[in-house]
Motif scaffolding. Structure first.
Motif, short mmCIF file in Angstrom:
data_model
loop_
_atom_site.label_atom_id
_atom_site.label_comp_id
_atom_site.label_asym_id
_atom_site.label_seq_id
_atom_site.Cartn_x
_atom_site.Cartn_y
_atom_site.Cartn_z
N GLY A 43 13.02 4.36 -8.10
CA GLY A 43 12.89 3.06 -7.05
C GLY A 43 12.03 3.16 -6.31
O GLY A 43 11.52 1.69 -6.48
N ALA A 44 11.07 4.17 -6.62
CA ALA A 44 10.09 3.19 -4.98
C ALA A 44 8.58 2.11 -5.92
O ALA A 44 8.01 1.37 -5.96
CB ALA A 44 9.06 4.66 -4.90
N ILE A 45 8.36 2.72 -7.18
CA ILE A 45 8.20 1.94 -8.31
C ILE A 45 9.13 0.44 -8.80
O ILE A 45 8.37 -0.75 -9.67
CB ILE A 45 7.11 2.09 -9.57
N GLY A 46 9.98 0.58 -7.87
CA GLY A 46 10.90 -0.86 -9.00
C GLY A 46 11.18 -0.61 -10.27
O GLY A 46 11.73 -1.54 -10.85
N GLY A 47 11.11 0.63 -10.56
CA GLY A 47 11.41 1.04 -12.31
C GLY A 47 12.81 1.36 -12.95
O GLY A 47 13.14 2.47 -14.02
N GLY A 48 13.57 1.00 -12.33
CA GLY A 48 14.69 0.77 -12.10
C GLY A 48 15.51 2.53 -12.32
O GLY A 48 15.30 3.76 -10.82
N PRO A 101 0.93 -1.41 0.25
CA PRO A 101 0.36 0.24 -0.39
C PRO A 101 1.38 1.18 -0.22
O PRO A 101 0.51 2.43 -0.46
CB PRO A 101 -1.17 -0.35 0.99
N LEU A 102 1.66 1.91 0.78
CA LEU A 102 2.83 2.23 0.46
C LEU A 102 4.19 1.54 0.10
O LEU A 102 4.93 0.79 0.35
CB LEU A 102 3.12 3.27 1.83
N ARG A 103 5.20 2.72 -0.53
CA ARG A 103 6.33 2.77 -0.93
C ARG A 103 6.59 3.55 -0.96
O ARG A 103 6.25 5.09 -1.42
CB ARG A 103 6.26 2.56 -3.10
N ILE A 104 8.72 3.80 -0.41
CA ILE A 104 9.18 4.25 -0.35
C ILE A 104 10.67 4.80 -1.63
O ILE A 104 11.10 3.63 -1.84
CB ILE A 104 9.85 4.90 1.13
N GLY A 105 11.09 5.84 -2.37
CA GLY A 105 12.19 6.11 -3.05
C GLY A 105 12.29 6.98 -1.84
O GLY A 105 12.50 7.91 -1.83
N HIS A 106 14.28 6.37 -2.91
CA HIS A 106 15.35 7.59 -2.61
C HIS A 106 16.26 7.20 -4.27
O HIS A 106 16.02 6.85 -4.67
CB HIS A 106 15.95 6.88 -1.49
N GLY A 107 16.62 8.76 -4.18
CA GLY A 107 17.30 9.33 -5.69
C GLY A 107 18.25 10.22 -5.36
O GLY A 107 17.83 11.13 -4.28
N PHE A 108 19.26 10.38 -5.82
CA PHE A 108 20.55 11.38 -5.90
C PHE A 108 20.81 11.36 -7.43
O PHE A 108 20.96 10.96 -8.01
CB PHE A 108 22.05 10.65 -5.29
N ASP A 109 21.34 12.74 -7.36
CA ASP A 109 22.55 13.37 -8.04
C ASP A 109 23.29 14.41 -8.41
O ASP A 109 23.02 15.00 -7.50
CB ASP A 109 20.90 13.73 -9.86
N LEU A 159 14.68 13.49 -7.72
CA LEU A 159 13.34 13.14 -7.64
C LEU A 159 12.75 12.16 -9.04
O LEU A 159 12.12 10.83 -8.31
CB LEU A 159 12.70 14.08 -8.12
N CYS A 160 12.85 12.31 -10.19
CA CYS A 160 12.91 11.40 -11.24
C CYS A 160 12.87 10.03 -10.66
O CYS A 160 12.91 8.66 -10.37
CB CYS A 160 13.11 11.37 -12.82
N VAL A 205 10.70 10.04 -1.75
CA VAL A 205 9.19 10.26 -2.05
C VAL A 205 8.80 8.98 -1.39
O VAL A 205 9.59 7.46 -0.77
CB VAL A 205 8.68 10.20 -3.71
N LEU A 206 7.07 9.31 -1.02
CA LEU A 206 6.69 8.68 -0.62
C LEU A 206 5.06 8.06 -1.12
O LEU A 206 4.40 9.64 -1.86
CB LEU A 206 5.80 8.94 1.31
#
Length: 161
Positions: free
Chosen positions: A54-59, A4-12, A48-49, A156-157
């Protein structure tokens, strides 16, 4: 069953050089620098992208929008974010909130944060209060501190629709 919830982290991170301005958080900022990148180099949106993917397991955006592909040369990073949001939608999720941190000696962004929040909130389809943007310097240390580059982190959440 999806979570129901997913967390993702990004860096650039990107290099800086002499120029006439940068784009950060979808907002053009006049300054004596430019970001060296294949696209417009908006590190906030790129982080952010990656967090969204990352949160959806999308690479990651490097795989999705390779810098070897001429169609992405100079592209507005908000267009990349729109594509990523399409993938978030297709995965059955919606953004709950986003927290972004810019690490940069230059340019100073405090007077632009409200406009960045508005732009990103529109792209993420949330209220501006659901997008937080912080900025800090690197206290003169390393390449960022020497004004040779800038970096960003995003978290992101997402919530299942």
């Amino acid at each position: 069953m999806s979570a129901p919830l997913r967390i993702g982290h990004g860096f650039d991170t990107h290099r800086l050089e002499a120029g006439d301005g940068v784009t950060l958080g979808g907002v053009r900022i006049a300054c004596p620098y430019r970001i060296v990148a294949h696209s417009d180099g908006d590190v906030l949106i790129h982080a952010l992208c990656d967090a969204l993917l990352g949160a959806i397991g999308g690479g990651d955006i490097g795989r999705l929008f390779p810098d070897t592909d001429p169609q992405y040369r100079g592209i507005d990073s908000r267009r990349l974010l729109a594509e990523v949001m399409g993938r978030v939608d297709a995965a059955g999720y919606a953004v709950v909130n986003a927290d972004l941190s810019l690490i940069a000696q230059v340019p100073r962004v405090a007077s632009h944060v409200a406009a960045m929040r508005e732009a990103l909130a529109a792209d993420l389809r949330v209220e501006p209060c659901c997008v937080n943007i912080k900025a800090t310097t690197n206290e003169g240390m390393d390449a960022v501190g020497r004004k040779e580059g800038l970096s960003a982190h995003a978290v992101v959440l997402l919530q299942a629709r």
